[in-house]
Design a protein around this motif. Sequence first.
Motif, PDB file in Angstrom:
ATOM      1  N   ALA A 154      10.196  -4.451   4.970  1.00 37.03           N
ATOM      2  CA  ALA A 154       9.288  -3.390   4.650  1.00 37.03           C
ATOM      3  C   ALA A 154      10.011  -2.034   4.206  1.00 37.03           C
ATOM      4  CB  ALA A 154       8.554  -3.335   5.360  1.00 37.03           C
ATOM      5  N   PHE A 155      10.850  -1.935   5.977  1.00 40.63           N
ATOM      6  CA  PHE A 155      11.453  -0.411   5.741  1.00 40.63           C
ATOM      7  C   PHE A 155      12.215   0.180   5.484  1.00 40.63           C
ATOM      8  CE2 PHE A 155      13.723   2.716   9.129  1.00 40.63           C
ATOM      9  CZ  PHE A 155      13.048   3.922   8.388  1.00 40.63           C
ATOM     10  N   ASN A 187      10.489 -12.827 -13.076  1.00 31.22           N
ATOM     11  CA  ASN A 187      11.250 -12.131 -12.957  1.00 31.22           C
ATOM     12  C   ASN A 187      10.331 -12.354 -11.119  1.00 31.22           C
ATOM     13  OD1 ASN A 187      12.632 -11.536 -14.718  1.00 31.22           O
ATOM     14  ND2 ASN A 187      12.030  -9.722 -15.288  1.00 31.22           N
ATOM     15  N   PHE A 188       9.177 -11.929 -11.152  1.00 29.95           N
ATOM     16  CA  PHE A 188       8.222 -11.192  -9.871  1.00 29.95           C
ATOM     17  C   PHE A 188       9.186 -12.900  -9.022  1.00 29.95           C
ATOM     18  CE2 PHE A 188       5.040 -12.212  -7.336  1.00 29.95           C
ATOM     19  CZ  PHE A 188       5.099 -11.668  -6.335  1.00 29.95           C
ATOM     20  N   ASN A 239      -2.189  -4.549  -5.030  1.00 28.96           N
ATOM     21  CA  ASN A 239      -1.487  -2.682  -4.824  1.00 28.96           C
ATOM     22  C   ASN A 239      -2.740  -1.910  -4.859  1.00 28.96           C
ATOM     23  OD1 ASN A 239       0.791  -3.859  -4.861  1.00 28.96           O
ATOM     24  ND2 ASN A 239       1.315  -3.829  -6.734  1.00 28.96           N
ATOM     25  N   ALA A 240      -3.844  -1.396  -6.083  1.00 33.28           N
ATOM     26  CA  ALA A 240      -4.422  -0.985  -5.857  1.00 33.28           C
ATOM     27  C   ALA A 240      -5.399  -0.971  -4.683  1.00 33.28           C
ATOM     28  CB  ALA A 240      -5.357  -0.712  -7.152  1.00 33.28           C
ATOM     29  N   GLY A 285       0.499  -1.248  -0.160  1.00 34.41           N
ATOM     30  CA  GLY A 285      -0.255  -0.372   0.505  1.00 34.41           C
ATOM     31  C   GLY A 285       0.674   1.053  -0.292  1.00 34.41           C
ATOM     32  N   VAL A 286       1.925   1.038   0.059  1.00 34.51           N
ATOM     33  CA  VAL A 286       3.071   2.199   0.154  1.00 34.51           C
ATOM     34  C   VAL A 286       3.630   2.227  -0.653  1.00 34.51           C
ATOM     35  CG1 VAL A 286       4.077   3.388   1.484  1.00 34.51           C
ATOM     36  CG2 VAL A 286       3.506   2.261   2.887  1.00 34.51           C
ATOM     37  N   ALA A 287       4.504   0.492  -1.569  1.00 27.07           N
ATOM     38  CA  ALA A 287       5.031   0.660  -2.834  1.00 27.07           C
ATOM     39  C   ALA A 287       4.280  -0.811  -3.328  1.00 27.07           C
ATOM     40  CB  ALA A 287       6.456   0.267  -2.091  1.00 27.07           C
ATOM     41  N   THR A 288       4.687  -0.880  -4.934  1.00 27.04           N
ATOM     42  CA  THR A 288       4.389  -1.918  -5.901  1.00 27.04           C
ATOM     43  C   THR A 288       5.067  -2.547  -5.955  1.00 27.04           C
ATOM     44  OG1 THR A 288       4.857  -0.386  -7.529  1.00 27.04           O
ATOM     45  CG2 THR A 288       2.907   0.419  -6.242  1.00 27.04           C
ATOM     46  N   LEU A 289       4.704  -3.932  -6.352  1.00 27.60           N
ATOM     47  CA  LEU A 289       5.156  -5.374  -6.934  1.00 27.60           C
ATOM     48  C   LEU A 289       4.490  -5.105  -8.419  1.00 27.60           C
ATOM     49  CD1 LEU A 289       5.876  -7.693  -3.670  1.00 27.60           C
ATOM     50  CD2 LEU A 289       7.666  -6.375  -5.136  1.00 27.60           C
ATOM     51  N   PRO A 290       4.450  -5.931  -9.359  1.00 25.42           N
ATOM     52  CA  PRO A 290       4.154  -5.628 -10.551  1.00 25.42           C
ATOM     53  C   PRO A 290       3.454  -7.490 -10.363  1.00 25.42           C
ATOM     54  CG  PRO A 290       6.601  -6.808 -11.020  1.00 25.42           C
ATOM     55  CD  PRO A 290       6.392  -5.753  -9.092  1.00 25.42           C
TER      56      PRO A 290
END
Length: 272
Positions: free
Chosen positions: A244-245, A205-206, A149-150, A138-143
């Motif tokens: 996370a941080f 890759n993910f 994510n949204a 919710g702060v950064a995203t991954l494919p």
Amino acid sequence: MTKTIFITGASRGFGKIWAEAFLKRGDKVAATARNLETLNDLKQQYGDALLPIKLDVTDRAASFAAIQQAKDYFGQIDVVINNAGYGLFGAIEEATEQEARDQIEANVFGLLWVTQAALPIMRAQKHGHIIQVSSVLGVATLPVLGLYNASKWAVEGLSESLASEVKDFGLNVTLVEPNGFSTDWGGASATHSQPIEAYDQVKANFQAGATPESFGDPEATTDAILKLIDATNPPLRLFLGKVAFPWVKQVYSDRLATWEEWSEVSAQAHGI
């Protein structure tokens, strides 16, 4: 001090682990699940301290009824933990309309209905803590998790606004943002879109980046959650896990650099 806690999505994962931790230390818990049989073991062990409630959080009327049932049973609700939700795996192009709607219904609207139901009770009490289980995503995203994510970015915006709206009522809001943990979130709890071959490399890759050491032990989160609900001045945001941080620090560093690079263009767009 004993607290009364309402938690959604308590059938497994974080929800069940945390519900058991609350009960073990003497708190009272209203725990919701779609299948109440998943709570039988806790009910047998903790008896009347646990109120199991069957709930699909996407049903607004049922969410309001569940909150009222917990209030009637225990007399008050000190903490609400919106934990129910799931992940939709797939490239954004792959998601069907129904998959996309279902993801937002569960992760955003389900959380909203429970929150709205709890607020009048907490305002009348003049105290309460709403804990929204968001995600580092919710702060950064991954494919490959675009719709998830949204949904969590929506939870972040909604909850940050909520915190400023209810502060003067004596209510607190916290966004809990876990990194990856070894639950079944990515397994039985998840759904997967029909694949499009063009995205095979993106997905490879993910998967390659999902190393075992990047996933935390879900049982280790209980101390953090107990400290959070006991805090007199809880934070608006709390990461869970050690990944996370550092990751988000780098993400924000990159964002600030980009905004700085384009700041002159941005200022010119103001027009005056």
